[in-house]
Every structure is written in structure tokens, then in C-alpha cells.
Design a protein around this motif. Structure first.
Motif, short mmCIF file in Angstrom:
data_model
loop_
_atom_site.label_atom_id
_atom_site.label_comp_id
_atom_site.label_asym_id
_atom_site.label_seq_id
_atom_site.Cartn_x
_atom_site.Cartn_y
_atom_site.Cartn_z
N TRP A 34 0.82 -1.21 0.00
CA TRP A 34 0.00 0.00 0.00
C TRP A 34 0.86 1.27 0.00
N ILE A 35 2.00 1.20 0.64
CA ILE A 35 2.92 2.34 0.60
C ILE A 35 3.41 2.56 -0.82
N GLY A 88 0.83 7.16 -6.48
CA GLY A 88 -0.11 8.29 -6.51
C GLY A 88 0.61 9.60 -6.30
N LEU A 89 1.61 9.60 -5.43
CA LEU A 89 2.40 10.80 -5.17
C LEU A 89 3.08 11.30 -6.45
N ILE A 90 3.64 10.37 -7.21
CA ILE A 90 4.31 10.74 -8.46
C ILE A 90 3.33 11.41 -9.42
N LEU A 91 2.10 10.86 -9.48
CA LEU A 91 1.09 11.44 -10.35
C LEU A 91 0.67 12.83 -9.85
N VAL A 111 -5.37 8.32 -1.04
CA VAL A 111 -6.47 8.19 -0.06
C VAL A 111 -6.68 6.72 0.32
N ALA A 112 -6.81 5.86 -0.70
CA ALA A 112 -7.07 4.44 -0.44
C ALA A 112 -5.92 3.80 0.33
N THR A 170 -3.56 3.00 7.71
CA THR A 170 -3.99 3.52 9.01
C THR A 170 -4.90 2.54 9.74
N LEU A 171 -5.74 1.85 8.99
CA LEU A 171 -6.73 0.96 9.60
C LEU A 171 -6.30 -0.49 9.60
#
Length: 313
Positions: free
Chosen positions: A131-132, A138-141, A281-282, A288-289
């Protein structure tokens, strides 16, 4: 769930939503103040200390505060990380935009996980690693950085780097603060902002503040609203909400920040950048959960620190 507990959760939801909405307006207050990042943070901690200090004194929490030399030292160290995290984030606003800086900055949960595994040997599962990886895709995008940016450099790339470094410092502060037990979180927050006053004093340009005029209102707002009121709302909400709801509501902050950036300054992220947002977000929610299925309410008591949720930005 009883009627009383349901009412308590609804109240907590309203309090945390309000806190995250206020947090989403922080970037506008920073930019509109017209002050340099170091000046902004100095006056934020100054006015924030006055607001939080007044609240703590009014509640009588300075008596039996619970600090030991060790926990006070940890709170001070966490404050050092938090203060410079704010400086870097506000510098990132200048070099990118509030929207990009905020979303990039919201990679903090992954730093907490990675740093916990690296520094404290906390368990890092294969699922979390996956997930990381999704989050950083996503960060790159979202960042919109291309290979050409690395070759040419420039302020935009610098701004993305500042937001990432700010997130790293936030992660360090979270890990340190989690180890402060037996102290009300409001008192820990008060120590952290008090630390910022002498820490930032050498970097503050008071001469540049002459003629600030009405813009002082933005700086006072950052201290009273985005530091004092925000902490009070968040900590009150944490005591009434399950961890899952805290994690979900945390994303109100970047959503509001992006809307404010568009409404006030006309800035918005592009289509390709927008594709990265749901990935972050996902992945953040999954990391976190990633806990036992039994839901636990995040209690904020004198014997437990606040959960690692977003602090005022």
C-alpha cells in the motif's frame, strides 16, 4: 450502540469535521498574511501559545500536569520537528501551490509506518509495503514532476521536496509524541508551540513586519483558530470517535484545501495529477486501519496521548 454513545459520536464527528474544514483554510491564511514562512510560523506559535495557554489555565490542567523529565524532553523534541515541518510546508505553498503541497504532505502516515519499522522495529507487513508503494505511485502522479524537472531543477521541484520533507518531520514528531504518556495532549501541544518561540526567534525578520497593518489578522487567526481552536476541537473529537472514523474524516482537510485553492487563487491540479489522489487516499486508509478487526475508540485521557491524526497544518 446506545442513544447516548450515538449522540457522543455525532458530536465528535461534527467537531472533527469542523476542525478539518478549518485546517483546509490554513493555506489561504498563510498566503494572505504576506509574511515569510519563518515569520508566519513564529507568530503562529506565539499567538497559538497564548490561545492554548489560556485554555489550559482556564481548565486548571497545569496542576498535576504529569510531565516527567523524560516526557517533557520528548514533547520538546516533537515540538522541534513540528515547528520546522510547518516552515517547510509553508515554503512549499510558495513554490508549488496549496493543492499540490497539501496532497504531497498527506503522505505522512506512510512515513510514520516506515520510520516506526526503521527506528523502533515496529512490525511492517507485506501488505503495508504494498500500500505504501501504491501511495507513492499516486504521489508521483499528483506531484506532476517529470524526468525533465530533475534535469532542470527549479522552484516547483524544490517545493515538492519541501512538502515531502515536511511530511517526514511530521512523521518523526508523531513517533516521538506517541511515547509521551500520562500527560494531557493539550499540554503536549502547548509545550510544542512554546518551543517554537525561542527556536524561531533567530530566523524571524521583525523589520519585515513593519507596515503589516490589517494582515496581522491573518497571523492572529493562524495562532488562535488554526492552532488553539483546532487542537481543542480535534482532541475533544478523538475522545468520542472510533479510529476508523478519525482516519476517514482526516481527508476532509486536503479536500477543503484544494477547493479553497481553486476558489481563491484559481489553482487546480490537472487530470493526470487528479488520478493520484484516490491512490493516496485508499492507501492511507488501508495502512492507518490495518489493525485488529475489533474497533477501538481513540480515548484522549491523562494516561493516553492523542492518536496520530493530522495536527493543524
Amino acid at each position: 450502540m446506545t442513544t447516548q454513545s450515538k449522540g457522543s459520536e455525532n458530536k465528535g464527528t461534527a467537531q472533527l469535521t469542523a476542525a478539518m474544514v478549518l485546517s483546509g483554510t490554513l493555506g489561504v491564511f498563510v498566503v494572505e498574511s504576506g509574511a515569510s514562512p519563518f515569520n508566519v510560523v513564529f507568530f503562529r506559535v506565539l499567538f497559538g501559545a497564548l490561545a492554548l495557554g489560556g485554555y489550559v489555565v482556564a481548565r486548571g490542567w497545569l496542576r498535576d500536569h504529569g510531565f516527567t523529565p523524560r516526557t517533557l524532553g520528548l514533547a520538546v523534541l516533537g515540538g522541534v520537528f513540528i515547528v520546522f515541518n510547518w516552515v517547510l510546508l509553508f515554503q512549499s505553498y510558495e513554490n508549488t501551490s496549496i493543492s499540490v503541497a497539501t496532497v504531497v504532505y498527506h503522505t505522512q502516515p506512510f512515513y510514520v509506518v516506515l520510520l516506526g519499522a526503521l527506528l523502533f522495529r515496529e512490525r511492517l507487513t507485506l501488505a503495508k509495503v504494498g500500500w505504501i508503494a501504491v501511495a507513492f505511485a499516486g504521489l508521483i502522479l499528483v506531484s506532476g514532476v517529470t524526468p525533465g524537472d530533475f534535469a532542470s531543477g527549479g522552484t516547483y521541484l524544490t517545493g515538492v521536496g519541501q512538502a515531502l520533507l515536511a511530511a517526514l518531520l511530521y512523521g518523526l514528531s508523531t513517533l516521538v509524541t506517541k511515547r509521551v504518556t500520562g500527560v494531557r495532549p493539550h499540554l503536549v501541544a502547548l509545550v510544542q508551540v512554546l518551543v517554537g518561540i525561542p527556536l524561531l526567534l533567530p530566523f524571524t525578520d521583525f523589520a519585515a513586519m513593519r507596515g503589516t497593518g490589517a494582515d496581522w489578522g491573518w497571523l492572529v487567526g493562524l495562532g488562535v483558530i488554526h492552532t488553539g481552536l483546532m487542537y481543542v476541537l480535534m482532541y475533544a473529537a478523538y475522545a468520542q470517535l472510533p479510529t476508523a472514523k478519525i482516519a476517514v474524516l482526516a481527508f476532509v482537510y486536503p479536500a477543503v484545501a484544494m477547493v479553497m485553492d481553486w476558489l481563491v487563487y484559481g489553482h487546480h491540479i490537472g487530470l493526470v495529477q487528479a488520478l493520484g489522489v484516490p491512490l493516496i487516499v485508499a492507501a492511507s486508509l488501508k495502512v492507518t486501519l490495518a489493525k485488529p478487526s475489533r474497533e477501538v475508540t481513540a480515548q484522549v485521557t491523562p494516561s493516553a496521548p492523542a492518536p496520530a491524526a493530522p495536527q493543524p497544518r
